[in-house]
Scaffold this motif. Sequence first.
Motif, PDB file in Angstrom:
ATOM      1  N   ALA A  51      58.441  -1.491  59.481  1.00 27.23           N
ATOM      2  CA  ALA A  51      59.386  -2.671  59.328  1.00 27.23           C
ATOM      3  C   ALA A  51      60.551  -2.899  60.086  1.00 27.23           C
ATOM      4  O   ALA A  51      60.720  -3.798  60.763  1.00 27.23           O
ATOM      5  CB  ALA A  51      59.411  -3.184  58.011  1.00 27.23           C
ATOM      6  N   VAL A  52      61.129  -2.004  60.046  1.00 28.10           N
ATOM      7  CA  VAL A  52      62.575  -1.850  60.975  1.00 28.10           C
ATOM      8  C   VAL A  52      62.113  -1.751  62.276  1.00 28.10           C
ATOM      9  O   VAL A  52      62.759  -2.799  63.158  1.00 28.10           O
ATOM     10  CB  VAL A  52      63.463  -0.503  60.630  1.00 28.10           C
ATOM     11  N   PRO A  70      56.305 -16.357  66.857  1.00 28.28           N
ATOM     12  CA  PRO A  70      56.740 -17.010  65.882  1.00 28.28           C
ATOM     13  C   PRO A  70      58.263 -17.412  66.211  1.00 28.28           C
ATOM     14  O   PRO A  70      58.827 -17.832  65.270  1.00 28.28           O
ATOM     15  CB  PRO A  70      56.725 -15.999  64.572  1.00 28.28           C
ATOM     16  N   ILE A  71      58.846 -16.998  67.391  1.00 34.13           N
ATOM     17  CA  ILE A  71      60.063 -17.366  67.581  1.00 34.13           C
ATOM     18  C   ILE A  71      59.955 -18.839  67.950  1.00 34.13           C
ATOM     19  O   ILE A  71      59.430 -19.536  68.432  1.00 34.13           O
ATOM     20  CB  ILE A  71      60.448 -16.449  69.150  1.00 34.13           C
ATOM     21  N   LEU A 113      61.307 -14.848  60.672  1.00 38.33           N
ATOM     22  CA  LEU A 113      60.416 -14.630  61.840  1.00 38.33           C
ATOM     23  C   LEU A 113      59.676 -13.314  61.725  1.00 38.33           C
ATOM     24  O   LEU A 113      58.502 -13.498  62.244  1.00 38.33           O
ATOM     25  CB  LEU A 113      61.284 -14.144  63.031  1.00 38.33           C
ATOM     26  N   VAL A 114      59.948 -12.371  60.852  1.00 43.10           N
ATOM     27  CA  VAL A 114      58.842 -11.161  60.504  1.00 43.10           C
ATOM     28  C   VAL A 114      57.901 -11.471  59.667  1.00 43.10           C
ATOM     29  O   VAL A 114      56.878 -11.434  60.002  1.00 43.10           O
ATOM     30  CB  VAL A 114      59.835  -9.864  60.207  1.00 43.10           C
ATOM     31  N   TRP A 115      58.328 -12.266  58.609  1.00 43.71           N
ATOM     32  CA  TRP A 115      57.240 -12.906  57.830  1.00 43.71           C
ATOM     33  C   TRP A 115      56.125 -13.584  58.651  1.00 43.71           C
ATOM     34  O   TRP A 115      55.110 -13.423  58.419  1.00 43.71           O
ATOM     35  CB  TRP A 115      57.828 -13.601  56.489  1.00 43.71           C
ATOM     36  N   ALA A 116      56.719 -14.388  59.600  1.00 46.83           N
ATOM     37  CA  ALA A 116      55.765 -15.391  60.237  1.00 46.83           C
ATOM     38  C   ALA A 116      54.755 -14.762  61.112  1.00 46.83           C
ATOM     39  O   ALA A 116      53.666 -15.029  61.286  1.00 46.83           O
ATOM     40  CB  ALA A 116      56.640 -16.510  60.859  1.00 46.83           C
ATOM     41  N   ALA A 117      55.372 -13.664  61.537  1.00 43.47           N
ATOM     42  CA  ALA A 117      54.707 -12.600  62.576  1.00 43.47           C
ATOM     43  C   ALA A 117      53.576 -11.779  61.787  1.00 43.47           C
ATOM     44  O   ALA A 117      52.597 -11.437  62.390  1.00 43.47           O
ATOM     45  CB  ALA A 117      55.693 -11.816  63.178  1.00 43.47           C
ATOM     46  N   PRO A 122      50.032  -8.243  56.703  1.00 41.27           N
ATOM     47  CA  PRO A 122      51.468  -7.531  56.989  1.00 41.27           C
ATOM     48  C   PRO A 122      51.447  -6.166  57.430  1.00 41.27           C
ATOM     49  O   PRO A 122      52.033  -5.705  58.298  1.00 41.27           O
ATOM     50  CB  PRO A 122      51.967  -7.659  55.393  1.00 41.27           C
ATOM     51  N   ARG A 123      50.528  -5.410  57.074  1.00 38.49           N
ATOM     52  CA  ARG A 123      50.606  -3.786  57.315  1.00 38.49           C
ATOM     53  C   ARG A 123      50.008  -3.805  58.793  1.00 38.49           C
ATOM     54  O   ARG A 123      50.726  -2.917  59.486  1.00 38.49           O
ATOM     55  CB  ARG A 123      49.825  -2.827  56.401  1.00 38.49           C
ATOM     56  N   ARG A 124      49.060  -4.184  58.954  1.00 37.18           N
ATOM     57  CA  ARG A 124      48.531  -4.191  60.438  1.00 37.18           C
ATOM     58  C   ARG A 124      49.475  -4.695  61.404  1.00 37.18           C
ATOM     59  O   ARG A 124      49.846  -4.123  62.526  1.00 37.18           O
ATOM     60  CB  ARG A 124      47.124  -5.018  60.595  1.00 37.18           C
TER      61      ARG A 124
END
Length: 134
Positions: A51-52, A70-71, A113-117, A122-124
Amino acid sequence: MITADDHWPATLQRVVGTLHFKIADSKSVAPTLQIEVRQDIQSLPALIQTAVKATIELDSWVAMERMEPPINREAVLARKQLARAIAADPPGAGQSPFTAGYDAAYRLRLEQLVWAAIADHPRRRLEELASARP
């Protein structure tokens, strides 16, 4: 009702909390924001490490002002405002409350942004984003 994805807000908050923003060249006319990891992420769980890396990749997309999902424009503006605020802080004085507000605002945008992406899988999606990083 608890779902399998209920841990993601806390996870993404932890991930974004591991990041540090600084100005690359303080003598430059336009401040360039640089991102780095505050701690050694090797001791963190593999999912957090991934995730980082994915978050750093999304930050680079914001820096390049890619206007693809998602930007969004708000993220680009929040990053620019943070860069200007850090550049305006006196050297060696630490982060002002003013800059801390811009820092918090950009971190929140980055989490979103991360969540939208990654929201659909999530994992994939994290693995796909992280693999784009060298």
